[in-house]
Design a protein around this motif. Structure first.
Motif, PDB file in Angstrom:
ATOM      1  N   UNK A  20     -50.765   9.124  25.852  1.00  0.00           N
ATOM      2  CA  UNK A  20     -50.186   8.001  23.845  1.00  0.00           C
ATOM      3  C   UNK A  20     -49.843   8.847  24.187  1.00  0.00           C
ATOM      4  N   UNK A  21     -49.432   9.504  23.418  1.00  0.00           N
ATOM      5  CA  UNK A  21     -48.736  10.499  22.972  1.00  0.00           C
ATOM      6  C   UNK A  21     -47.203   9.950  23.333  1.00  0.00           C
ATOM      7  N   UNK A  22     -47.339  10.294  24.793  1.00  0.00           N
ATOM      8  CA  UNK A  22     -45.763  10.699  25.200  1.00  0.00           C
ATOM      9  C   UNK A  22     -45.705   9.214  25.080  1.00  0.00           C
ATOM     10  N   UNK A  23     -46.551   7.735  25.509  1.00  0.00           N
ATOM     11  CA  UNK A  23     -46.196   6.837  25.790  1.00  0.00           C
ATOM     12  C   UNK A  23     -45.451   6.467  24.513  1.00  0.00           C
ATOM     13  N   UNK A  24     -46.108   6.653  23.134  1.00  0.00           N
ATOM     14  CA  UNK A  24     -45.489   6.801  21.502  1.00  0.00           C
ATOM     15  C   UNK A  24     -44.121   6.426  21.658  1.00  0.00           C
ATOM     16  N   UNK A  25     -43.184   7.801  22.272  1.00  0.00           N
ATOM     17  CA  UNK A  25     -41.776   7.359  22.351  1.00  0.00           C
ATOM     18  C   UNK A  25     -41.250   6.278  23.319  1.00  0.00           C
ATOM     19  N   UNK A  26     -41.929   6.455  24.357  1.00  0.00           N
ATOM     20  CA  UNK A  26     -40.578   5.847  25.080  1.00  0.00           C
ATOM     21  C   UNK A  26     -41.319   3.683  25.007  1.00  0.00           C
ATOM     22  N   UNK A  27     -42.490   3.204  24.065  1.00  0.00           N
ATOM     23  CA  UNK A  27     -42.476   2.053  23.630  1.00  0.00           C
ATOM     24  C   UNK A  27     -40.807   1.884  22.522  1.00  0.00           C
ATOM     25  N   UNK A  28     -41.007   3.308  21.925  1.00  0.00           N
ATOM     26  CA  UNK A  28     -40.041   2.848  20.537  1.00  0.00           C
ATOM     27  C   UNK A  28     -38.724   3.317  21.687  1.00  0.00           C
ATOM     28  N   UNK A  29     -38.207   4.062  22.242  1.00  0.00           N
ATOM     29  CA  UNK A  29     -37.389   3.813  22.840  1.00  0.00           C
ATOM     30  C   UNK A  29     -36.557   2.857  23.593  1.00  0.00           C
ATOM     31  N   UNK A  30     -37.880   1.743  24.325  1.00  0.00           N
ATOM     32  CA  UNK A  30     -37.230   0.472  24.861  1.00  0.00           C
ATOM     33  C   UNK A  30     -37.512  -0.289  23.764  1.00  0.00           C
TER      34      UNK A  30
END
Length: 226
Positions: A20-30
């Motif tokens: 979940x923490x990793x996906x926060x960053x990748x979602x915003x980068x997307x």
């Protein structure tokens, strides 16, 4: 560890794992990639092998946790802690303030944004993370801990449900605006079943919000990184 060469590396380097923490960053980068064309490289970090504790990673984040962002546009400035990463990216790359608010001209909305980011950062993330640990990974069965952290996660879902009454998003006026506050919370809440909370039926506003976020292509793409 995969490293892009100086000639091929993209402006942002993300060291992450599928959490979940990793996906926060990748979602915003997307989202930033879709909106502004910001490109980034992904460096998967195998946390099952404690790669995040190796000396090269500790130089990036002394706390030994993912994700970590390195901004090659700004002298390889390094950012860790997911809330800090989201706020950093919003400050430097969301030039039209599509995913946040201007603290000078929208101070109250900006304060709301921070409140809900910190609510997740200090509440949902740690409590749901502990529930996951005791429900799935602890070497011994501890019913008290399982109940304590699962119940607290449910209570926090209830807080979100209150906030989302007659609203679409967590921060902003009227029905709100999709912002990094939503991005910060969604990866945890959307994984409720992994925590042992089978459905969100008890919190209909949260359930609708989770589905609303998932309708965004950048959320679906970022949720699959790395």
């Amino acid at each position: 560890m995969s490293l892009a060469t100086a000639s091929t590396r993209k402006p942002v380097q993300l060291y992450t794992a599928g959490t979940p923490n990793g996906h926060k960053a990748s979602i915003f980068l997307e989202e930033l990639k879709t909106t502004y064309g910001l490109e980034y490289d992904v460096h998967p970090v195998d946390i099952s092998k404690n790669v995040q504790k190796e000396p090269w990673f500790i130089k990036l984040n002394p706390n030994g946790r993912i994700p970590v962002l390195v901004d090659t546009n700004r002298d390889s400035f390094t950012v860790f802690e997911t809330a800090a990463i989201l706020l950093y990216l919003e400050q430097h790359y969301d030039t039209q303030t599509k995913f946040g608010f201007d603290p000078s001209t929208e101070p109250n909305d900006y304060s709301e944004l921070l409140q809900w980011i910190f609510f997740t950062h200090g509440g949902i993330g740690p409590m749901q993370g502990q529930a996951n640990h005791f429900n799935r990974f602890a070497p011994e069965n501890i019913p008290y801990a399982q109940k304590r952290y699962t119940d607290e996660t449910k209570r926090l879902f209830g807080v979100l449900d209150i906030r989302l009454t007659d609203r679409d998003w967590l921060a902003g006026p009227n029905r709100g605006k999709y912002t990094i506050a939503d991005i910060n919370a969604w990866p945890w809440v959307s994984r409720h079943a992994f925590t042992g909370i089978e459905t969100l039926d008890e919190w209909p506003n949260v359930k609708a919000w989770v589905e609303r976020c998932f309708e965004r292509p950048a959320v679906r793409t970022g949720d699959q990184v790395p």
